[in-house]
Write a protein that holds these residues in place. Structure first.
Motif, PDB file in Angstrom:
ATOM      1  N   VAL A  37       0.739  -1.586   0.294  1.00  0.00           N
ATOM      2  CA  VAL A  37       0.253   0.467   0.572  1.00  0.00           C
ATOM      3  C   VAL A  37       1.091   1.109   0.248  1.00  0.00           C
ATOM      4  O   VAL A  37       0.272   1.594  -0.720  1.00  0.00           O
ATOM      5  CB  VAL A  37      -0.812  -0.047   1.788  1.00  0.00           C
ATOM      6  N   MET A  38       2.064   0.885   0.773  1.00  0.00           N
ATOM      7  CA  MET A  38       3.084   2.257   0.574  1.00  0.00           C
ATOM      8  C   MET A  38       3.415   2.778  -0.225  1.00  0.00           C
ATOM      9  O   MET A  38       3.928   4.282  -1.323  1.00  0.00           O
ATOM     10  CB  MET A  38       4.135   1.907   1.766  1.00  0.00           C
ATOM     11  N   ARG A  39       3.659   1.751  -1.645  1.00  0.00           N
ATOM     12  CA  ARG A  39       3.641   2.395  -2.911  1.00  0.00           C
ATOM     13  C   ARG A  39       2.743   3.109  -3.911  1.00  0.00           C
ATOM     14  O   ARG A  39       3.429   3.503  -4.347  1.00  0.00           O
ATOM     15  CB  ARG A  39       4.518   0.798  -3.700  1.00  0.00           C
ATOM     16  N   GLU A 267      -3.333  -2.261   6.199  1.00  0.00           N
ATOM     17  CA  GLU A 267      -3.550  -3.296   5.702  1.00  0.00           C
ATOM     18  C   GLU A 267      -5.280  -2.833   5.833  1.00  0.00           C
ATOM     19  O   GLU A 267      -6.003  -3.266   5.106  1.00  0.00           O
ATOM     20  CB  GLU A 267      -3.338  -4.036   7.320  1.00  0.00           C
ATOM     21  N   ALA A 268      -5.638  -1.624   6.376  1.00  0.00           N
ATOM     22  CA  ALA A 268      -7.169  -1.780   6.239  1.00  0.00           C
ATOM     23  C   ALA A 268      -7.753  -1.141   4.918  1.00  0.00           C
ATOM     24  O   ALA A 268      -8.480  -0.859   4.620  1.00  0.00           O
ATOM     25  CB  ALA A 268      -7.230  -0.233   7.136  1.00  0.00           C
ATOM     26  N   LEU A 269      -6.095  -0.306   4.491  1.00  0.00           N
ATOM     27  CA  LEU A 269      -6.641   0.025   3.140  1.00  0.00           C
ATOM     28  C   LEU A 269      -6.604  -0.414   2.147  1.00  0.00           C
ATOM     29  O   LEU A 269      -7.122  -1.201   1.294  1.00  0.00           O
ATOM     30  CB  LEU A 269      -5.664   1.581   2.880  1.00  0.00           C
ATOM     31  N   GLN A 270      -5.816  -1.403   1.823  1.00  0.00           N
ATOM     32  CA  GLN A 270      -5.642  -2.969   1.643  1.00  0.00           C
ATOM     33  C   GLN A 270      -7.089  -3.613   0.876  1.00  0.00           C
ATOM     34  O   GLN A 270      -7.583  -4.141   0.298  1.00  0.00           O
ATOM     35  CB  GLN A 270      -4.134  -3.723   1.834  1.00  0.00           C
ATOM     36  N   ARG A 271      -7.393  -3.442   2.261  1.00  0.00           N
ATOM     37  CA  ARG A 271      -9.015  -4.483   3.225  1.00  0.00           C
ATOM     38  C   ARG A 271     -10.648  -3.309   1.936  1.00  0.00           C
ATOM     39  O   ARG A 271     -11.412  -4.417   2.331  1.00  0.00           O
ATOM     40  CB  ARG A 271      -8.829  -4.925   3.987  1.00  0.00           C
ATOM     41  N   GLY A 272      -9.968  -2.405   2.028  1.00  0.00           N
ATOM     42  CA  GLY A 272     -11.165  -0.527   1.660  1.00  0.00           C
ATOM     43  C   GLY A 272     -11.879  -0.761   2.661  1.00  0.00           C
ATOM     44  O   GLY A 272     -12.668  -0.555   2.615  1.00  0.00           O
TER      45      GLY A 272
END
Length: 274
Positions: A37-39, A267-272
């Motif tokens: 997500v950082m990328r 992680e939250a952003l990755q899960r949407g």
């Protein structure tokens, strides 16, 4: 010339236990910077880290608000707690804009930070300048004896000289010493804790350890709690090797807890979910 005389920060970095703290912080920071997500969405992580860092710093200065309340509010001109939250938010926003000036004139940056934090609240003739003899200091939480204004001025100039001279010391060591010395000196009439923790943030960003400002140590300091913060700071004040190591290690744990916070955001952003 001895190492102690030429680079006292590097000497602190060589104390037993410091290398382990530095290594643990570096590995933790590397992990969050390597998150997928950082990328792609690092600017969002930076924004969240600023918000959460400001909340944490304000909590240590007596305004322990829920994160969502900090996020929701738009007016921070009310009571003392609201003004503290507003000052912390302004400082985290300002930090990244002062990196080039910090490398040239740390004292100018500290004056600017105090102006940003206390402008419009503290008496106008005290804002943005170090305190004079006899002037009071309002600093929640920190009850250590206050150095006389003359001593404070000399030590503040010495701290600025260390920053300007540069050091082979790891960023964590430099950040911890800047933070600890500003807490000890309390150079301004107010907002010293907020300014000290923002200066720590500037060092961590400018050193290259946390260039995107996604490792909010203020979160970790608040999570560890006021009692642990003060106990570690008393180690700094003692000036003993063990006390200095304890303070540096405490600052290292704070960075790692800040990393954990930003990792959770990733992680939250990755899960949407955020």
């Amino acid at each position: 010339m001895s190492t102690t005389a030429s680079d006292p920060l590097a000497t602190l970095g060589s104390l037993p236990g410091v290398a382990d703290a530095v290594d643990s912080v570096r590995k933790s920071v590397d992990r969050v910077y390597g998150h997928r997500v950082m990328r792609r969405r690092s600017h969002e992580i930076t924004g969240e880290a600023a918000l959460r860092g400001a909340r944490g710093s304000a909590a240590l200065s007596g305004a322990d608000w829920n994160l969502e309340e900090v996020r929701r509010r738009t007016d921070f001109s009310g009571d003392t707690e609201a003004r503290t939250i507003g000052a912390a938010l302004r400082l985290t926003s300002e930090a990244g804009q002062l990196l080039s000036i910090w490398r040239q004139s740390p004292l100018r940056v500290l004056a600017r930070l105090h102006l940003v934090a206390a402008g419009g609240v503290a008496p106008g003739d005290t804002v943005g300048r170090p305190r004079l003899a006899g002037e009071p200091v309002d600093e929640p939480l920190i009850e250590a004896p206050l150095p006389h204004a003359d001593e404070m001025t000399g030590r503040l100039e010495g701290l600025a000289g260390l920053v300007l001279a540069g050091s082979e010391a790891p960023a964590l060591v430099t950040a911890a010493i800047v933070h600890g010395e500003l807490l000890a000196l309390r150079p301004f009439g107010s907002c010293n804790g907020l300014v000290a923790r923002t200066a720590q943030r500037i060092v961590l960003i400018g050193s290259g350890l946390d260039p995107k400002s996604v490792c909010p140590a203020e979160v970790g300091h608040a999570e560890e709690g006021r009692a642990a913060y003060i106990a570690a700071f008393e180690g700094y004040l003692s000036g003993t090797p063990d006390g200095m190591v304890a303070w540096i290690a405490h600052c290292g744990r704070a960075v790692e807890l800040g990393v954990r916070e930003s990792t959770a955001v990733c992680e939250a952003l990755q899960r949407g979910a955020a």
